[in-house]
Design a protein around this motif. Structure first.
Motif, PDB file in Angstrom:
ATOM      1  N   ASN A  73       0.828  -1.201   0.000  1.00 15.98           N
ATOM      2  CA  ASN A  73       0.000   0.000   0.000  1.00 15.98           C
ATOM      3  C   ASN A  73       0.865   1.254   0.000  1.00 15.98           C
ATOM      4  O   ASN A  73       0.607   2.209  -0.745  1.00 15.98           O
ATOM      5  CB  ASN A  73      -0.931  -0.003   1.216  1.00 15.98           C
ATOM      6  N   GLU A  74       1.921   1.247   0.810  1.00 17.26           N
ATOM      7  CA  GLU A  74       2.823   2.397   0.856  1.00 17.26           C
ATOM      8  C   GLU A  74       3.546   2.581  -0.476  1.00 17.26           C
ATOM      9  O   GLU A  74       3.731   3.716  -0.945  1.00 17.26           O
ATOM     10  CB  GLU A  74       3.815   2.226   1.997  1.00 17.26           C
ATOM     11  N   LYS A  75       3.930   1.472  -1.100  1.00 14.04           N
ATOM     12  CA  LYS A  75       4.597   1.562  -2.404  1.00 14.04           C
ATOM     13  C   LYS A  75       3.640   2.132  -3.448  1.00 14.04           C
ATOM     14  O   LYS A  75       4.021   2.998  -4.248  1.00 14.04           O
ATOM     15  CB  LYS A  75       5.088   0.182  -2.835  1.00 14.04           C
ATOM     16  N   ALA A  76       2.389   1.672  -3.445  1.00 12.31           N
ATOM     17  CA  ALA A  76       1.395   2.187  -4.388  1.00 12.31           C
ATOM     18  C   ALA A  76       1.155   3.679  -4.152  1.00 12.31           C
ATOM     19  O   ALA A  76       1.019   4.451  -5.120  1.00 12.31           O
ATOM     20  CB  ALA A  76       0.088   1.418  -4.248  1.00 12.31           C
ATOM     21  N   ASP A  77       1.129   4.101  -2.883  1.00 11.91           N
ATOM     22  CA  ASP A  77       0.963   5.524  -2.585  1.00 11.91           C
ATOM     23  C   ASP A  77       2.141   6.343  -3.111  1.00 11.91           C
ATOM     24  O   ASP A  77       1.944   7.432  -3.669  1.00 11.91           O
ATOM     25  CB  ASP A  77       0.823   5.748  -1.077  1.00 11.91           C
ATOM     26  N   ARG A  78       3.372   5.835  -2.941  1.00 16.52           N
ATOM     27  CA  ARG A  78       4.552   6.549  -3.440  1.00 16.52           C
ATOM     28  C   ARG A  78       4.507   6.670  -4.964  1.00 16.52           C
ATOM     29  O   ARG A  78       4.815   7.733  -5.528  1.00 16.52           O
ATOM     30  CB  ARG A  78       5.832   5.828  -3.008  1.00 16.52           C
ATOM     31  N   ILE A  79       4.111   5.582  -5.637  1.00 19.37           N
ATOM     32  CA  ILE A  79       4.020   5.613  -7.107  1.00 19.37           C
ATOM     33  C   ILE A  79       2.970   6.618  -7.545  1.00 19.37           C
ATOM     34  O   ILE A  79       3.183   7.400  -8.478  1.00 19.37           O
ATOM     35  CB  ILE A  79       3.717   4.200  -7.662  1.00 19.37           C
ATOM     36  N   PHE A  80       1.831   6.624  -6.852  1.00 24.37           N
ATOM     37  CA  PHE A  80       0.749   7.553  -7.187  1.00 24.37           C
ATOM     38  C   PHE A  80       1.212   8.998  -6.966  1.00 24.37           C
ATOM     39  O   PHE A  80       0.998   9.866  -7.811  1.00 24.37           O
ATOM     40  CB  PHE A  80      -0.489   7.242  -6.347  1.00 24.37           C
ATOM     41  N   GLN A  81       1.833   9.261  -5.813  1.00 27.88           N
ATOM     42  CA  GLN A  81       2.314  10.616  -5.533  1.00 27.88           C
ATOM     43  C   GLN A  81       3.364  11.045  -6.565  1.00 27.88           C
ATOM     44  O   GLN A  81       3.383  12.194  -6.991  1.00 27.88           O
ATOM     45  CB  GLN A  81       2.904  10.687  -4.114  1.00 27.88           C
ATOM     46  N   HIS A  82       4.233  10.119  -6.949  1.00 33.90           N
ATOM     47  CA  HIS A  82       5.245  10.431  -7.951  1.00 33.90           C
ATOM     48  C   HIS A  82       4.589  10.768  -9.294  1.00 33.90           C
ATOM     49  O   HIS A  82       5.013  11.698  -9.989  1.00 33.90           O
ATOM     50  CB  HIS A  82       6.205   9.258  -8.087  1.00 33.90           C
ATOM     51  N   SER A  83       3.543  10.034  -9.660  1.00 36.62           N
ATOM     52  CA  SER A  83       2.871  10.301 -10.934  1.00 36.62           C
ATOM     53  C   SER A  83       2.138  11.652 -10.903  1.00 36.62           C
ATOM     54  O   SER A  83       1.994  12.295 -11.943  1.00 36.62           O
ATOM     55  CB  SER A  83       1.892   9.177 -11.266  1.00 36.62           C
ATOM     56  N   LEU A  84       1.689  12.083  -9.723  1.00 30.39           N
ATOM     57  CA  LEU A  84       1.042  13.391  -9.636  1.00 30.39           C
ATOM     58  C   LEU A  84       2.032  14.532  -9.815  1.00 30.39           C
ATOM     59  O   LEU A  84       1.664  15.600 -10.295  1.00 30.39           O
ATOM     60  CB  LEU A  84       0.350  13.545  -8.273  1.00 30.39           C
ATOM     61  N   ARG A  85       3.278  14.328  -9.421  1.00 27.30           N
ATOM     62  CA  ARG A  85       4.302  15.378  -9.519  1.00 27.30           C
ATOM     63  C   ARG A  85       4.852  15.534 -10.935  1.00 27.30           C
ATOM     64  O   ARG A  85       5.530  16.506 -11.231  1.00 27.30           O
ATOM     65  CB  ARG A  85       5.440  15.073  -8.552  1.00 27.30           C
TER      66      ARG A  85
END
Length: 86
Positions: A73-85
């Motif tokens: 879940n934390e990895k998916a959140d990091r990937i999502f946050q990275h894609s937003l940036r």
């Protein structure tokens, strides 16, 4: 150990001990029943111990699965946050 085995095991053992004290006054049939009850209580204790061991193993496995899910879940959140940036 679950609550049922915490109550049942000492009660069974106490009954066996109390009846065992009277064993000199029991006929063969009653003595055989008492011996069987003692044997059954020993087997029940062994089964309870095995069940407790299995439940502890299942709890450990569930803890590992929860930790793995949290990491995913934390990895998916990091990937999502990275894609937003981007």
């Amino acid at each position: 150990m679950n609550m049922l085995s915490r109550i049942m095991l000492p009660a069974a053992l106490a009954s066996a001990v109390l009846l065992g004290g009277c064993a000199t006054h029991l006929n063969e049939q009653d003595q055989a029943k008492l011996d069987q009850a003692v044997k059954d209580s020993g087997e029940a204790k062994e089964m309870a111990q095995q069940a407790m061991t299995q439940s502890q193993a299942a709890a450990a496995s569930a803890d590992r699965a929860a930790a793995s899910a949290q990491a995913a879940n934390e990895k998916a959140d990091r990937i999502f946050q990275h894609s937003l940036r981007k």
